[in-house]
Every structure is written in structure tokens, then in C-alpha cells.
Design a protein around this motif. Structure first.
Motif, PDB file in Angstrom:
ATOM      1  N   MET A   1       7.906  15.041   9.851  1.00  0.00           N
ATOM      2  CA  MET A   1       7.467  13.768   9.324  1.00  0.00           C
ATOM      3  C   MET A   1       7.120  13.946   7.857  1.00  0.00           C
ATOM      4  SD  MET A   1       4.266  11.528  10.576  1.00  0.00           S
ATOM      5  CE  MET A   1       3.074  11.258   9.307  1.00  0.00           C
ATOM      6  N   ILE A   3       6.376  11.899   3.958  1.00  0.00           N
ATOM      7  CA  ILE A   3       5.957  10.646   3.334  1.00  0.00           C
ATOM      8  C   ILE A   3       7.187  10.015   2.695  1.00  0.00           C
ATOM      9  CG2 ILE A   3       4.511   9.637   1.523  1.00  0.00           C
ATOM     10  CD1 ILE A   3       2.926  10.626   3.901  1.00  0.00           C
ATOM     11  N   GLU A   4       7.388   8.729   2.970  1.00  0.00           N
ATOM     12  CA  GLU A   4       8.548   8.045   2.415  1.00  0.00           C
ATOM     13  C   GLU A   4       8.427   7.903   0.899  1.00  0.00           C
ATOM     14  OE1 GLU A   4       8.201   4.509   4.741  1.00  0.00           O
ATOM     15  OE2 GLU A   4       7.056   3.444   3.229  1.00  0.00           O
ATOM     16  N   LEU A   5       9.546   7.707   0.276  1.00  0.00           N
ATOM     17  CA  LEU A   5       9.582   7.494  -1.166  1.00  0.00           C
ATOM     18  C   LEU A   5       8.894   6.177  -1.527  1.00  0.00           C
ATOM     19  CD1 LEU A   5      13.282   8.492  -1.883  1.00  0.00           C
ATOM     20  CD2 LEU A   5      11.234   9.868  -2.258  1.00  0.00           C
ATOM     21  N   LYS A   6       8.387   6.099  -2.749  1.00  0.00           N
ATOM     22  CA  LYS A   6       7.711   4.882  -3.209  1.00  0.00           C
ATOM     23  C   LYS A   6       8.654   3.682  -3.121  1.00  0.00           C
ATOM     24  CE  LYS A   6       4.928   3.045  -6.956  1.00  0.00           C
ATOM     25  NZ  LYS A   6       4.305   3.297  -8.255  1.00  0.00           N
ATOM     26  N   GLU A   7       9.916   3.904  -3.427  1.00  0.00           N
ATOM     27  CA  GLU A   7      10.905   2.813  -3.369  1.00  0.00           C
ATOM     28  C   GLU A   7      11.052   2.283  -1.947  1.00  0.00           C
ATOM     29  OE1 GLU A   7      11.521   5.800  -4.866  1.00  0.00           O
ATOM     30  OE2 GLU A   7      11.270   5.092  -6.914  1.00  0.00           O
ATOM     31  N   GLU A   8      10.981   3.179  -0.962  1.00  0.00           N
ATOM     32  CA  GLU A   8      11.064   2.759   0.442  1.00  0.00           C
ATOM     33  C   GLU A   8       9.840   1.928   0.826  1.00  0.00           C
ATOM     34  OE1 GLU A   8      13.454   6.225   2.746  1.00  0.00           O
ATOM     35  OE2 GLU A   8      11.515   6.809   1.894  1.00  0.00           O
ATOM     36  N   THR A   9       8.683   2.344   0.362  1.00  0.00           N
ATOM     37  CA  THR A   9       7.453   1.598   0.642  1.00  0.00           C
ATOM     38  C   THR A   9       7.552   0.203   0.040  1.00  0.00           C
ATOM     39  OG1 THR A   9       6.163   3.652   0.587  1.00  0.00           O
ATOM     40  CG2 THR A   9       4.936   1.595   0.387  1.00  0.00           C
ATOM     41  N   LYS A  12       9.921  -1.996   2.062  1.00  0.00           N
ATOM     42  CA  LYS A  12       9.305  -2.457   3.315  1.00  0.00           C
ATOM     43  C   LYS A  12       8.290  -3.561   3.055  1.00  0.00           C
ATOM     44  CE  LYS A  12       9.845   1.715   6.069  1.00  0.00           C
ATOM     45  NZ  LYS A  12       9.151   2.803   6.789  1.00  0.00           N
ATOM     46  N   THR A  26       1.059  -1.821  -3.040  1.00  0.00           N
ATOM     47  CA  THR A  26       1.886  -0.622  -2.901  1.00  0.00           C
ATOM     48  C   THR A  26       1.014   0.615  -2.756  1.00  0.00           C
ATOM     49  OG1 THR A  26       3.628  -1.650  -4.232  1.00  0.00           O
ATOM     50  CG2 THR A  26       3.722   0.732  -3.975  1.00  0.00           C
ATOM     51  N   ARG A  30       0.766   3.112   0.533  1.00  0.00           N
ATOM     52  CA  ARG A  30       1.043   4.547   0.416  1.00  0.00           C
ATOM     53  C   ARG A  30      -0.173   5.362   0.847  1.00  0.00           C
ATOM     54  NH1 ARG A  30       5.481   6.306  -0.807  1.00  0.00           N
ATOM     55  NH2 ARG A  30       4.850   8.147  -1.951  1.00  0.00           N
ATOM     56  N   LEU A  33      -0.175   5.572   4.554  1.00  0.00           N
ATOM     57  CA  LEU A  33       0.787   6.567   5.036  1.00  0.00           C
ATOM     58  C   LEU A  33       0.205   7.977   4.946  1.00  0.00           C
ATOM     59  CD1 LEU A  33       4.088   5.286   3.377  1.00  0.00           C
ATOM     60  CD2 LEU A  33       3.512   5.233   5.812  1.00  0.00           C
TER      61      LEU A  33
END
Length: 55
Positions: A1, A3-9, A12, A26, A30, A33
Motif C-alpha cells: 500500500m 500513498i497515491e500521487l497528489k494528482e490522483e488525490t 478523486k 487537498t 492527503r 491518507l
């Protein structure tokens, strides 16, 4: 697992909110997460310690 990229956040949040998210939204998403990742690590640590004690 991971942490997703900032762009992905942001993507979403855009889909969820129907608009461009603010910087605070944002950052908050984050931080959530990161908190969830730490909670998962702590839970895993406790479970592994319990299992090791049972051996």
C-alpha cells in the motif's frame, strides 16, 4: 500500500466534489491518507507482535 500521487488525490476530489478542490481540501485529504497508512502499520505491528508471542 502506497500513498497515491497528489494528482490522483486531486482527481478523486474533483470527481467527488464536482469542482476544483481547494488547497486546504487537498491537504486534508492527503493527511487523511497518511493517517490511515500509519494506522494500518500500527495495526500490522500489533498483530505481528501478538503472533510472534504465540510462537
Amino acid at each position: 500500500m502506497g500513498i497515491e500521487l497528489k494528482e490522483e488525490t486531486i482527481a478523486k476530489l474533483r470527481a467527488k466534489l464536482g469542482r476544483e478542490p481547494t488547497e486546504d481540501e487537498t491537504r486534508s485529504a492527503r493527511n487523511e491518507l497518511i493517517r490511515r497508512a500509519y494506522a494500518a502499520m500500527a495495526t500490522t505491528d500489533l498483530l505481528m507482535r501478538d503472533e510472534a508471542e504465540d510462537l
